[in-house]
Design a protein around this motif. Sequence first.
Motif, PDB file in Angstrom:
ATOM      1  N   VAL A  84      -2.142   0.013  -4.891  1.00 50.36           N
ATOM      2  CA  VAL A  84      -1.755  -0.696  -3.670  1.00 50.36           C
ATOM      3  C   VAL A  84      -2.473  -0.025  -2.507  1.00 50.36           C
ATOM      4  O   VAL A  84      -2.479   1.205  -2.395  1.00 50.36           O
ATOM      5  N   THR A  85      -3.103  -0.823  -1.642  1.00 54.49           N
ATOM      6  CA  THR A  85      -3.794  -0.277  -0.470  1.00 54.49           C
ATOM      7  C   THR A  85      -3.220  -0.885   0.797  1.00 54.49           C
ATOM      8  O   THR A  85      -2.871  -2.063   0.830  1.00 54.49           O
ATOM      9  N   GLU A  86      -3.130  -0.061   1.838  1.00 50.78           N
ATOM     10  CA  GLU A  86      -2.578  -0.489   3.119  1.00 50.78           C
ATOM     11  C   GLU A  86      -3.399  -1.620   3.726  1.00 50.78           C
ATOM     12  O   GLU A  86      -4.631  -1.641   3.591  1.00 50.78           O
ATOM     13  N   LEU A  87      -2.696  -2.522   4.393  1.00 55.37           N
ATOM     14  CA  LEU A  87      -3.377  -3.600   5.110  1.00 55.37           C
ATOM     15  C   LEU A  87      -4.127  -2.989   6.294  1.00 55.37           C
ATOM     16  O   LEU A  87      -3.628  -2.101   6.958  1.00 55.37           O
ATOM     17  N   ALA A 139       7.927   1.484  -1.638  1.00 58.11           N
ATOM     18  CA  ALA A 139       7.299   1.983  -0.415  1.00 58.11           C
ATOM     19  C   ALA A 139       7.053   0.823   0.542  1.00 58.11           C
ATOM     20  O   ALA A 139       6.495  -0.207   0.153  1.00 58.11           O
ATOM     21  N   PHE A 140       7.466   0.995   1.780  1.00 59.72           N
ATOM     22  CA  PHE A 140       7.226   0.001   2.824  1.00 59.72           C
ATOM     23  C   PHE A 140       5.951   0.410   3.547  1.00 59.72           C
ATOM     24  O   PHE A 140       5.928   1.391   4.286  1.00 59.72           O
ATOM     25  N   SER A 141       4.875  -0.337   3.317  1.00 55.88           N
ATOM     26  CA  SER A 141       3.583   0.022   3.905  1.00 55.88           C
ATOM     27  C   SER A 141       3.482  -0.393   5.364  1.00 55.88           C
ATOM     28  O   SER A 141       2.803   0.245   6.147  1.00 55.88           O
ATOM     29  N   GLY A 142       4.154  -1.476   5.735  1.00 56.40           N
ATOM     30  CA  GLY A 142       4.133  -1.924   7.117  1.00 56.40           C
ATOM     31  C   GLY A 142       3.614  -3.332   7.278  1.00 56.40           C
ATOM     32  O   GLY A 142       3.309  -4.028   6.312  1.00 56.40           O
ATOM     33  N   LEU A 149       3.445  -5.542   3.740  1.00 57.27           N
ATOM     34  CA  LEU A 149       3.107  -5.047   2.416  1.00 57.27           C
ATOM     35  C   LEU A 149       4.159  -4.063   1.920  1.00 57.27           C
ATOM     36  O   LEU A 149       4.534  -3.132   2.629  1.00 57.27           O
ATOM     37  N   ILE A 150       4.595  -4.289   0.685  1.00 55.45           N
ATOM     38  CA  ILE A 150       5.554  -3.420   0.016  1.00 55.45           C
ATOM     39  C   ILE A 150       4.921  -2.997  -1.307  1.00 55.45           C
ATOM     40  O   ILE A 150       4.423  -3.845  -2.059  1.00 55.45           O
TER      41      ILE A 150
END
Length: 182
Positions: A84-87, A139-142, A149-150
Motif C-alpha cells: 500500500v502506498t500513500e496517495l 492503518a489510516f493513510s489519510g 486511503l486505508i
Amino acid sequence: MKKRILSLLASIAMMCGLAMLAPASAVAAPYCGIYWGSLPESVSGMSSAQIENLRTGRHTCFDRLVVDLEGDVSGYSVKYVPRVTELGSGFAVPLRGGADLEVLVLAPAHDADFTATYSPRHRSHAVDVTGYRTFRQVAFSGTFEGQTLIGLGVRARLPMRVFTLDGPGDGSRLVIDVAHRW
C-alpha cells in the motif's frame, strides 16, 4: 462387421468398468459457505459524503472492517497489492501480515472547510485488531484530493467481499469482509 461391433462393445464395457473403479473427484466444500474470491472489487463515482469512523468486528468465519460515512458512499476500490502506498507521495504504508489490502474510498475524511471528520489517535493503528484471526493492522493513510486511503494488513491473501449498506440515518457504510481461510 460383427467383429467390429463386438470389439466396440468390449471397449465400451471396459471403459465403464474403469470409470466405476476410479475414485470420484473430491470437491471441497466451501469454508463456511463462502464463495468469495480475492480479485479487486470497485465501484466508480466520487462522493460528497465524509468518512466519520472506522470500526472492525470478529465473526465466526471472517473479520470485518466497516467504514462509516455521513451520506451515501458512491465509489471505492478494494484490492490486494504488493504494498500500500500513500496517495500523493507514493511512500509505503508499512503493514503487518502476509498480504496488504488497499481500501480506497472515493470520499474525504474532512468537511467542506477541511476540518477533519475522522482522525484516529494513531494513524498506523487506527483500529485495535489484537486477537483477530485474519486482520493484523488497520492503518489510516489519510485523504488526498477527495479520496481516502486505508491500509489493511491481513494474515494472507484470503477471500474477501465488499458491499455497501444504507444507514444509520442519512449515512452509509462500506463493509469489507476477509475470510479466515480458503
